[in-house]
Enzyme design. Structure first.
Site, PDB file in Angstrom:
ATOM      1  N   PHE A 122      -5.668  28.583  12.784  1.00 47.72           N
ATOM      2  CA  PHE A 122      -6.567  27.570  13.356  1.00 47.72           C
ATOM      3  C   PHE A 122      -7.003  27.893  14.784  1.00 47.72           C
ATOM      4  O   PHE A 122      -7.702  27.096  15.406  1.00 47.72           O
ATOM      5  CB  PHE A 122      -5.910  26.187  13.297  1.00 47.72           C
ATOM      6  N   HIS A 176      -3.392  15.930  24.173  1.00 44.95           N
ATOM      7  CA  HIS A 176      -2.408  17.002  24.250  1.00 44.95           C
ATOM      8  C   HIS A 176      -1.350  16.636  25.271  1.00 44.95           C
ATOM      9  O   HIS A 176      -1.658  15.995  26.278  1.00 44.95           O
ATOM     10  CB  HIS A 176      -3.090  18.320  24.682  1.00 44.95           C
ATOM     11  N   ARG A 221      -2.212   8.835  18.877  1.00 46.66           N
ATOM     12  CA  ARG A 221      -2.879   9.570  17.797  1.00 46.66           C
ATOM     13  C   ARG A 221      -3.128   8.676  16.578  1.00 46.66           C
ATOM     14  O   ARG A 221      -4.156   8.819  15.906  1.00 46.66           O
ATOM     15  CB  ARG A 221      -2.076  10.820  17.441  1.00 46.66           C
ATOM     16  N   THR A 281       1.539  15.411  15.650  1.00 48.35           N
ATOM     17  CA  THR A 281       0.321  16.225  15.779  1.00 48.35           C
ATOM     18  C   THR A 281      -0.737  15.789  14.772  1.00 48.35           C
ATOM     19  O   THR A 281      -1.914  15.650  15.111  1.00 48.35           O
ATOM     20  CB  THR A 281       0.665  17.722  15.542  1.00 48.35           C
ATOM     21  N   ASN A 322      -7.191  15.687  17.527  1.00 48.03           N
ATOM     22  CA  ASN A 322      -6.099  14.710  17.564  1.00 48.03           C
ATOM     23  C   ASN A 322      -5.968  13.999  18.913  1.00 48.03           C
ATOM     24  O   ASN A 322      -4.879  13.603  19.315  1.00 48.03           O
ATOM     25  CB  ASN A 322      -4.787  15.361  17.114  1.00 48.03           C
TER      26      ASN A 322
HETATM   27  P1  CMP Z   1      -1.829  20.315  20.656  1.00 50.35           P
HETATM   28  O1  CMP Z   1      -0.665  19.413  20.853  1.00 50.35           O
HETATM   29  O2  CMP Z   1      -2.868  20.370  21.697  1.00 50.35           O
HETATM   30  O3  CMP Z   1      -1.273  21.804  20.420  1.00 50.35           O
HETATM   31  C1  CMP Z   1      -1.915  22.739  19.606  1.00 50.35           C
HETATM   32  C2  CMP Z   1      -3.066  22.172  18.872  1.00 50.35           C
HETATM   33  O4  CMP Z   1      -3.456  22.907  17.758  1.00 50.35           O
HETATM   34  C3  CMP Z   1      -2.688  20.819  18.283  1.00 50.35           C
HETATM   35  O5  CMP Z   1      -2.533  19.864  19.286  1.00 50.35           O
HETATM   36  C4  CMP Z   1      -3.835  20.602  17.330  1.00 50.35           C
HETATM   37  O6  CMP Z   1      -5.032  20.184  18.002  1.00 50.35           O
HETATM   38  C5  CMP Z   1      -4.045  22.020  16.826  1.00 50.35           C
HETATM   39  N1  CMP Z   1      -3.354  22.244  15.539  1.00 50.35           N
HETATM   40  C6  CMP Z   1      -2.033  22.307  15.309  1.00 50.35           C
HETATM   41  N2  CMP Z   1      -1.791  22.550  14.009  1.00 50.35           N
HETATM   42  C7  CMP Z   1      -2.998  22.643  13.416  1.00 50.35           C
HETATM   43  C8  CMP Z   1      -3.425  22.890  12.089  1.00 50.35           C
HETATM   44  N3  CMP Z   1      -2.548  23.085  11.099  1.00 50.35           N
HETATM   45  N4  CMP Z   1      -4.753  22.927  11.852  1.00 50.35           N
HETATM   46  C9  CMP Z   1      -5.642  22.737  12.844  1.00 50.35           C
HETATM   47  N5  CMP Z   1      -5.286  22.503  14.133  1.00 50.35           N
HETATM   48  C10 CMP Z   1      -3.985  22.455  14.411  1.00 50.35           C
END
Ligand code: CMP
Length: 138
Positions: free
Chosen positions: A58, A116, A103, A92, A113
């Site tokens: 991703f 962060h 969230r 997440t 989401n």
């Molecule tokens: P964040 O806490 O900012 O840290 C990494 C980010 O990657 C997470 O929030 C999501 O926005 C994104 N993310 C994590 N897992 C996935 C996934 N399986 N598919 C798409 N985006 C993801």
């Protein structure tokens, strides 16, 4: 222990008009805003910030999303800030987030989401230093 964490109100939440509501949740939870700014970031800047995820499937889509519009960068402070912010944010994937979390209320998908928060002390130190100079932390 008084602790600092890096938080981002992500482009989806800013676009959807949730900035004020999310800041209110953060305020109600007892965080002090040490630094805050609204800006757009470039894809290379997003790639550097999320370098730890560079091998993930991703990564390209995540960094494209993060550079798709304005976001809010913040340094937040309170006792146990890192764990407490993550609790306030929820899982997440908003589908798995507890009732009452940011969230659950404001996020649309696992990628878009809403917010962060740093996941550990070392990551918080890297992430705060990535976006803010020491003199901006007041
Ligand atoms: P964040 O806490 O900012 O840290 C990494 C980010 O990657 C997470 O929030 C999501 O926005 C994104 N993310 C994590 N897992 C996935 C996934 N399986 N598919 C798409 N985006 C993801």
């Amino acid at each position: 222990m008084l602790q600092r964490t890096l938080s981002i109100i992500k482009p989806d939440a800013v676009r959807n008009g949730f900035t004020g509501a999310i800041l209110a949740e953060i305020h109600r939870a007892g965080f002090r805003i040490v630094a805050i700014g609204k800006q757009s970031i470039s894809k290379p800047e997003a790639e550097g910030f999320y370098a730890v995820h560079s091998g993930k499937p991703f990564f390209d889509s995540l960094t494209g999303f993060m550079s798709s519009g304005p976001l809010i960068l913040m340094v937040l402070e309170k006792d146990n800030a890192i764990a407490d912010l993550r609790k306030l944010m929820g899982a997440t994937d908003p589908a798995n987030a507890e009732e009452g979390t940011i969230r659950k209320k404001f996020a649309g998908s696992i990628q878009e989401n809403a917010i962060h928060g740093s996941d550990a002390e070392e990551t918080a130190a890297f992430e705060i230093g990535y976006w803010f100079a020491g003199y901006e932390l007041i």
